[in-house]
Enzyme design. Sequence first.
Site, PDB file in Angstrom:
ATOM      1  CE  LYS A 220       1.507  -4.243 -13.483  1.00 23.54           C
ATOM      2  NZ  LYS A 220       2.050  -5.491 -13.047  1.00 23.54           N
TER       3      LYS A 220
ATOM      4  CB  THR B  23      -2.749  -3.484 -12.943  1.00 29.14           C
ATOM      5  OG1 THR B  23      -1.751  -4.195 -12.212  1.00 29.14           O
ATOM      6  CG2 THR B  23      -2.090  -2.750 -14.101  1.00 29.14           C
TER       7      THR B  23
ATOM      8  CE  LYS C 215      -5.970  -4.637 -15.598  1.00 24.86           C
ATOM      9  NZ  LYS C 215      -6.236  -5.037 -14.241  1.00 24.86           N
TER      10      LYS C 215
HETATM   11  P1  NAD Z   1      -8.713 -12.127  -9.977  1.00 23.07           P
HETATM   12  O1  NAD Z   1      -9.757 -11.930 -11.012  1.00 23.07           O
HETATM   13  O2  NAD Z   1      -8.173 -13.486  -9.693  1.00 23.07           O
HETATM   14  O3  NAD Z   1      -9.237 -11.534  -8.568  1.00 23.07           O
HETATM   15  C1  NAD Z   1     -10.036 -10.383  -8.449  1.00 23.07           C
HETATM   16  C2  NAD Z   1     -10.992 -10.620  -7.289  1.00 23.07           C
HETATM   17  O4  NAD Z   1     -11.743  -9.423  -7.049  1.00 23.07           O
HETATM   18  C3  NAD Z   1     -12.024 -11.733  -7.567  1.00 23.07           C
HETATM   19  O5  NAD Z   1     -11.970 -12.707  -6.540  1.00 23.07           O
HETATM   20  C4  NAD Z   1     -13.351 -10.981  -7.570  1.00 23.07           C
HETATM   21  O6  NAD Z   1     -14.443 -11.763  -7.099  1.00 23.07           O
HETATM   22  C5  NAD Z   1     -13.028  -9.837  -6.630  1.00 23.07           C
HETATM   23  N1  NAD Z   1     -13.986  -8.722  -6.680  1.00 23.07           N
HETATM   24  C6  NAD Z   1     -14.698  -8.259  -7.726  1.00 23.07           C
HETATM   25  N2  NAD Z   1     -15.476  -7.225  -7.338  1.00 23.07           N
HETATM   26  C7  NAD Z   1     -15.244  -7.021  -6.016  1.00 23.07           C
HETATM   27  C8  NAD Z   1     -15.732  -6.128  -5.035  1.00 23.07           C
HETATM   28  N3  NAD Z   1     -16.627  -5.162  -5.346  1.00 23.07           N
HETATM   29  N4  NAD Z   1     -15.277  -6.215  -3.770  1.00 23.07           N
HETATM   30  C9  NAD Z   1     -14.366  -7.150  -3.435  1.00 23.07           C
HETATM   31  N5  NAD Z   1     -13.864  -8.051  -4.315  1.00 23.07           N
HETATM   32  C10 NAD Z   1     -14.292  -7.985  -5.593  1.00 23.07           C
HETATM   33  O7  NAD Z   1      -7.519 -11.115 -10.390  1.00 23.07           O
HETATM   34  P2  NAD Z   1      -5.988 -11.199  -9.924  1.00 23.07           P
HETATM   35  O8  NAD Z   1      -5.211 -12.045 -10.867  1.00 23.07           O
HETATM   36  O9  NAD Z   1      -5.949 -11.449  -8.455  1.00 23.07           O
HETATM   37  O10 NAD Z   1      -5.535  -9.689 -10.216  1.00 23.07           O
HETATM   38  C11 NAD Z   1      -5.941  -8.605  -9.379  1.00 23.07           C
HETATM   39  C12 NAD Z   1      -5.245  -7.347  -9.881  1.00 23.07           C
HETATM   40  O11 NAD Z   1      -3.821  -7.545  -9.825  1.00 23.07           O
HETATM   41  C13 NAD Z   1      -5.577  -6.985 -11.331  1.00 23.07           C
HETATM   42  O12 NAD Z   1      -5.713  -5.583 -11.422  1.00 23.07           O
HETATM   43  C14 NAD Z   1      -4.374  -7.492 -12.101  1.00 23.07           C
HETATM   44  O13 NAD Z   1      -4.148  -6.770 -13.308  1.00 23.07           O
HETATM   45  C15 NAD Z   1      -3.254  -7.257 -11.102  1.00 23.07           C
HETATM   46  N6  NAD Z   1      -2.079  -8.130 -11.271  1.00 23.07           N
HETATM   47  C16 NAD Z   1      -2.251  -9.470 -11.447  1.00 23.07           C
HETATM   48  C17 NAD Z   1      -1.120 -10.282 -11.605  1.00 23.07           C
HETATM   49  C18 NAD Z   1      -1.266 -11.771 -11.793  1.00 23.07           C
HETATM   50  O14 NAD Z   1      -0.267 -12.429 -12.099  1.00 23.07           O
HETATM   51  N7  NAD Z   1      -2.447 -12.348 -11.605  1.00 23.07           N
HETATM   52  C19 NAD Z   1       0.163  -9.713 -11.561  1.00 23.07           C
HETATM   53  C20 NAD Z   1       0.296  -8.346 -11.333  1.00 23.07           C
HETATM   54  C21 NAD Z   1      -0.838  -7.554 -11.192  1.00 23.07           C
END
Ligand code: NAD
Length: 296
Positions: A170, A95, A245
């Site tokens: 979204k 997102t 966010k």
């Molecule tokens: P998270 O922080 O758990 O995971 C993000 C991952 O990206 C981490 O493991 C981090 O180490 C990794 N990362 C950082 N830099 C990187 C790179 N250069 N290369 C590869 N990996 C890298 O976040 P999340 O909860 O999994 O959310 C991910 C996305 O999904 C966000 O944009 C969030 O807004 C969206 N989202 C999350 C939810 C939810 O419920 N968690 C729901 C809908 C959307």
Amino acid sequence: MTKKTIGFLGLGHMGAPMAANLVAAGHDVLAFDPVPAARDQARADGATVVTTAAEAARDRDVVITMLPNGKLVLDVYTELLPAARPGTLFIDCSTIDVADAKAAAEQAVSAGHRPLDAPVSGGVAGATAGTLTFMVGGAPADFADGLEVLEVMGGKVVHCGDAGVGQAAKICNNMLLGISMIGLSEALVLGEKLGLSHQSFFDVVSTASGQSWALTSYCPVPGPVPASPANNDYQPGFATALMSKDLTLAANALRANGIDGQLGELAAAIYDRFAQTAAGRDFSAIVTEIRERSGQ
Ligand code: NAD
């Protein structure tokens, strides 16, 4: 199913189960995350783990990113785009800001690739069950090509329009949800003050003109909707930090596009303040904040 070679970057709360579902469906997944524990989990889930971002993009049909923000997506694209073979389908499921999504798509096209923005709703539970909703922006032919892979991770996949329009869907949805949750919570707290029980409020409003998803599926007070996080001490669900966010992204888009979005701006400010103390609580706990600030 056509077996695809997939690079997957970002193995966090959402990315890890999404990548695991792609492996379970028989796809060949190369996975990368800078955090070693995340790579270990992906290996245990059956993915092949690589130690640089570029390696995950090399000679792949599809490259998927699931990252915390737009800056990281744009940064990692500078490594991924030159490493991928021409015509690779780049699907960003993070997102991010609409403007960042459009910039990422432009860079991918300039490098000879085919971009889709495909943010999701459904949270970790949906990612694990493979029932996410994908809102997709990009060219129709690229959407058609990505559909099979997206359907492994999602229950519903909607093509919303051109590049960036998936992100638009979204943030429009989540802006409306944030505003409606605040409005509902204010009405509930006013009702409490006036002697209206939560159940009576629910019985009337759930079939009257004030009805909303926030009330009928996600009621922010315990009782009327037994499965809502209010019945579980506001364990998320959808954490306040994530709502904050998304509302910030929506407020940025309101300003960038000259929209007189007063409630969107206010909702972003209210959730920004609430996130200072309650980032990990479900966003519906805003009702407790309103009650507290009303001296009740
Ligand atoms: P998270 O922080 O758990 O995971 C993000 C991952 O990206 C981490 O493991 C981090 O180490 C990794 N990362 C950082 N830099 C990187 C790179 N250069 N290369 C590869 N990996 C890298 O976040 P999340 O909860 O999994 O959310 C991910 C996305 O999904 C966000 O944009 C969030 O807004 C969206 N989202 C999350 C939810 C939810 O419920 N968690 C729901 C809908 C959307």
